[in-house]
Design a protein around this motif. Structure first.
Motif, PDB file in Angstrom:
ATOM      1  N   GLU A 116      46.201  41.521  34.427  1.00  0.00           N
ATOM      2  CA  GLU A 116      45.048  42.199  35.288  1.00  0.00           C
ATOM      3  C   GLU A 116      43.898  41.599  34.913  1.00  0.00           C
ATOM      4  N   THR A 117      42.994  41.514  36.004  1.00  0.00           N
ATOM      5  CA  THR A 117      41.754  40.967  35.758  1.00  0.00           C
ATOM      6  C   THR A 117      40.751  41.376  36.747  1.00  0.00           C
ATOM      7  N   LYS A 118      39.315  41.405  36.251  1.00  0.00           N
ATOM      8  CA  LYS A 118      38.473  41.669  37.551  1.00  0.00           C
ATOM      9  C   LYS A 118      38.499  40.830  38.895  1.00  0.00           C
ATOM     10  N   VAL A 119      38.319  41.679  39.848  1.00  0.00           N
ATOM     11  CA  VAL A 119      38.509  41.012  40.955  1.00  0.00           C
ATOM     12  C   VAL A 119      37.309  41.512  42.059  1.00  0.00           C
ATOM     13  N   SER A 120      36.644  40.422  42.741  1.00  0.00           N
ATOM     14  CA  SER A 120      35.582  40.773  43.645  1.00  0.00           C
ATOM     15  C   SER A 120      36.025  41.487  44.800  1.00  0.00           C
ATOM     16  N   ALA A 121      35.571  42.008  45.851  1.00  0.00           N
ATOM     17  CA  ALA A 121      35.832  42.558  46.868  1.00  0.00           C
ATOM     18  C   ALA A 121      36.741  41.517  47.984  1.00  0.00           C
ATOM     19  N   THR A 122      36.364  40.430  47.778  1.00  0.00           N
ATOM     20  CA  THR A 122      37.132  39.265  48.526  1.00  0.00           C
ATOM     21  C   THR A 122      38.471  38.781  48.161  1.00  0.00           C
ATOM     22  N   GLY A 123      38.735  39.189  46.895  1.00  0.00           N
ATOM     23  CA  GLY A 123      39.909  38.921  46.336  1.00  0.00           C
ATOM     24  C   GLY A 123      40.077  37.792  45.408  1.00  0.00           C
ATOM     25  N   VAL A 124      38.748  37.426  45.160  1.00  0.00           N
ATOM     26  CA  VAL A 124      38.730  36.262  43.948  1.00  0.00           C
ATOM     27  C   VAL A 124      38.238  36.732  42.820  1.00  0.00           C
ATOM     28  N   THR A 125      38.980  36.199  41.595  1.00  0.00           N
ATOM     29  CA  THR A 125      38.768  36.662  40.373  1.00  0.00           C
ATOM     30  C   THR A 125      37.505  36.285  39.693  1.00  0.00           C
ATOM     31  N   TYR A 126      36.951  37.012  38.726  1.00  0.00           N
ATOM     32  CA  TYR A 126      35.777  36.455  37.967  1.00  0.00           C
ATOM     33  C   TYR A 126      36.516  35.846  36.978  1.00  0.00           C
TER      34      TYR A 126
ATOM     35  N   ILE B 105      44.294  29.845  38.108  1.00  0.00           N
ATOM     36  CA  ILE B 105      44.421  30.698  39.309  1.00  0.00           C
ATOM     37  C   ILE B 105      43.087  31.511  39.374  1.00  0.00           C
ATOM     38  N   LYS B 106      42.545  31.593  40.639  1.00  0.00           N
ATOM     39  CA  LYS B 106      41.495  32.198  40.744  1.00  0.00           C
ATOM     40  C   LYS B 106      41.459  33.251  41.895  1.00  0.00           C
ATOM     41  N   THR B 107      42.662  33.311  42.323  1.00  0.00           N
ATOM     42  CA  THR B 107      42.678  34.702  43.288  1.00  0.00           C
ATOM     43  C   THR B 107      43.975  35.475  42.889  1.00  0.00           C
ATOM     44  N   VAL B 108      44.020  36.751  43.397  1.00  0.00           N
ATOM     45  CA  VAL B 108      45.161  37.781  43.289  1.00  0.00           C
ATOM     46  C   VAL B 108      46.305  37.400  44.068  1.00  0.00           C
TER      47      VAL B 108
ATOM     48  N   VAL C 235      48.938  38.034  39.218  1.00  0.00           N
ATOM     49  CA  VAL C 235      47.636  38.479  39.161  1.00  0.00           C
ATOM     50  C   VAL C 235      47.171  39.420  39.953  1.00  0.00           C
ATOM     51  N   VAL C 236      46.604  40.834  39.240  1.00  0.00           N
ATOM     52  CA  VAL C 236      46.254  41.945  40.089  1.00  0.00           C
ATOM     53  C   VAL C 236      44.963  42.459  39.738  1.00  0.00           C
ATOM     54  N   ASP C 237      44.353  43.212  40.500  1.00  0.00           N
ATOM     55  CA  ASP C 237      42.993  43.830  40.101  1.00  0.00           C
ATOM     56  C   ASP C 237      43.207  45.009  39.165  1.00  0.00           C
ATOM     57  N   GLU C 238      42.646  44.850  38.226  1.00  0.00           N
ATOM     58  CA  GLU C 238      42.477  45.856  36.813  1.00  0.00           C
ATOM     59  C   GLU C 238      42.135  47.200  37.445  1.00  0.00           C
ATOM     60  N   ASN C 239      41.127  47.213  38.477  1.00  0.00           N
ATOM     61  CA  ASN C 239      40.940  48.499  39.024  1.00  0.00           C
ATOM     62  C   ASN C 239      41.885  49.068  40.066  1.00  0.00           C
ATOM     63  N   ALA C 240      42.521  48.175  40.686  1.00  0.00           N
ATOM     64  CA  ALA C 240      43.537  48.652  41.631  1.00  0.00           C
ATOM     65  C   ALA C 240      44.966  49.214  41.218  1.00  0.00           C
ATOM     66  N   LYS C 241      45.398  48.919  39.926  1.00  0.00           N
ATOM     67  CA  LYS C 241      46.445  49.281  39.396  1.00  0.00           C
ATOM     68  C   LYS C 241      46.778  50.791  39.498  1.00  0.00           C
ATOM     69  N   PRO C 242      45.849  51.763  39.070  1.00  0.00           N
ATOM     70  CA  PRO C 242      46.108  52.960  39.434  1.00  0.00           C
ATOM     71  C   PRO C 242      46.325  53.464  40.666  1.00  0.00           C
ATOM     72  N   GLU C 243      45.526  52.887  41.629  1.00  0.00           N
ATOM     73  CA  GLU C 243      45.568  53.422  43.159  1.00  0.00           C
ATOM     74  C   GLU C 243      46.962  52.856  43.616  1.00  0.00           C
ATOM     75  N   VAL C 244      47.440  51.876  43.415  1.00  0.00           N
ATOM     76  CA  VAL C 244      48.942  51.520  43.890  1.00  0.00           C
ATOM     77  C   VAL C 244      49.978  52.666  43.320  1.00  0.00           C
ATOM     78  N   LYS C 245      49.814  53.178  42.002  1.00  0.00           N
ATOM     79  CA  LYS C 245      50.933  54.081  41.684  1.00  0.00           C
ATOM     80  C   LYS C 245      50.546  55.349  42.452  1.00  0.00           C
ATOM     81  N   ALA C 246      49.303  55.684  42.740  1.00  0.00           N
ATOM     82  CA  ALA C 246      48.920  56.869  43.512  1.00  0.00           C
ATOM     83  C   ALA C 246      49.585  56.892  44.852  1.00  0.00           C
ATOM     84  N   GLU C 247      49.276  55.595  45.479  1.00  0.00           N
ATOM     85  CA  GLU C 247      50.202  55.377  46.819  1.00  0.00           C
ATOM     86  C   GLU C 247      51.628  55.394  46.828  1.00  0.00           C
TER      87      GLU C 247
END
Length: 172
Positions: free
Chosen positions: A80-90, A119-122, A143-155
């Motif tokens: 899990e890593t921080k990801v920008s809105a375009t899918g590129v990792t910080y 690796i610089k993308t999700v 590689v996944v967005d650390e903020n998107a993981k709970p949303e995936v489980k909710a979906e």
């Protein structure tokens, strides 16, 4: 110039291999660092005799490497890593981060034997771990967005409930 390697160097060769390198690399780096010696005829004879005497020990080292590789078989790393809105990792996911994740799972793997591009993308990638010159294993890295993981489980939860609701409707 021919050099006999004294230790494993990823991308060049393994211990006791005879490799051809440029003379500057051999004389200015490998020999002074103690990572290699000039492959003279007498050094080659000594190497052959040492390899003959160490054949049993080398077989044990290979067996140990195969055990480690077998233990890693089936392991999937989710980083899990921080990801920008375009899918590129910080920052980037590299061998250090993969080694840390493996340590969290109970595998003590040196980062120097992990071969991978940064690796610089999700997405889904793989890292090659070279335990021995004949024993290598590919470990999947997701590689996944650390903020998107709970949303995936909710979906996933409503998707599972929807077929149950449809089956109930079909039965009535």
């Amino acid at each position: 110039m021919e050099i006999i390697l004294k230790e494993d160097i990823i991308g060049l060769g393994y211990k006791n291999d005879i490799v051809n390198v440029k003379s500057g690399y051999g004389r200015n780096y490998l020999i002074p660092q103690g990572k290699g010696v000039i492959a003279s005829p007498s050094a080659k004879k000594i190497l052959a005799e040492n390899l003959k005497q160490q054949a049993h020990k080398l077989a044990a080292i290979k067996a140990e490497a195969e055990k480690k590789a077998e233990a890693l078989n089936g392991v999937v790393l989710v980083i899990e890593t921080k990801v920008s809105a375009t899918g590129v990792t910080y920052g980037s996911v590299n061998a250090n981060i993969v080694a840390e994740e493996l340590k969290k799972k109970g595998f003590d793997i040196d980062r120097k034997i992990i071969v991978m591009n940064d690796i610089k993308t999700v997405g889904d990638f793989s890292a090659k771990i070279c335990f021995h010159k004949e024993v290598e294993i590919e470990v999947p890295v997701k590689v996944v967005d650390e903020n998107a993981k709970p949303e995936v489980k909710a979906e996933e939860a409503p998707v599972e409930e929807a077929p149950v609701a449809e089956e109930t409707t079909v039965e009535e």
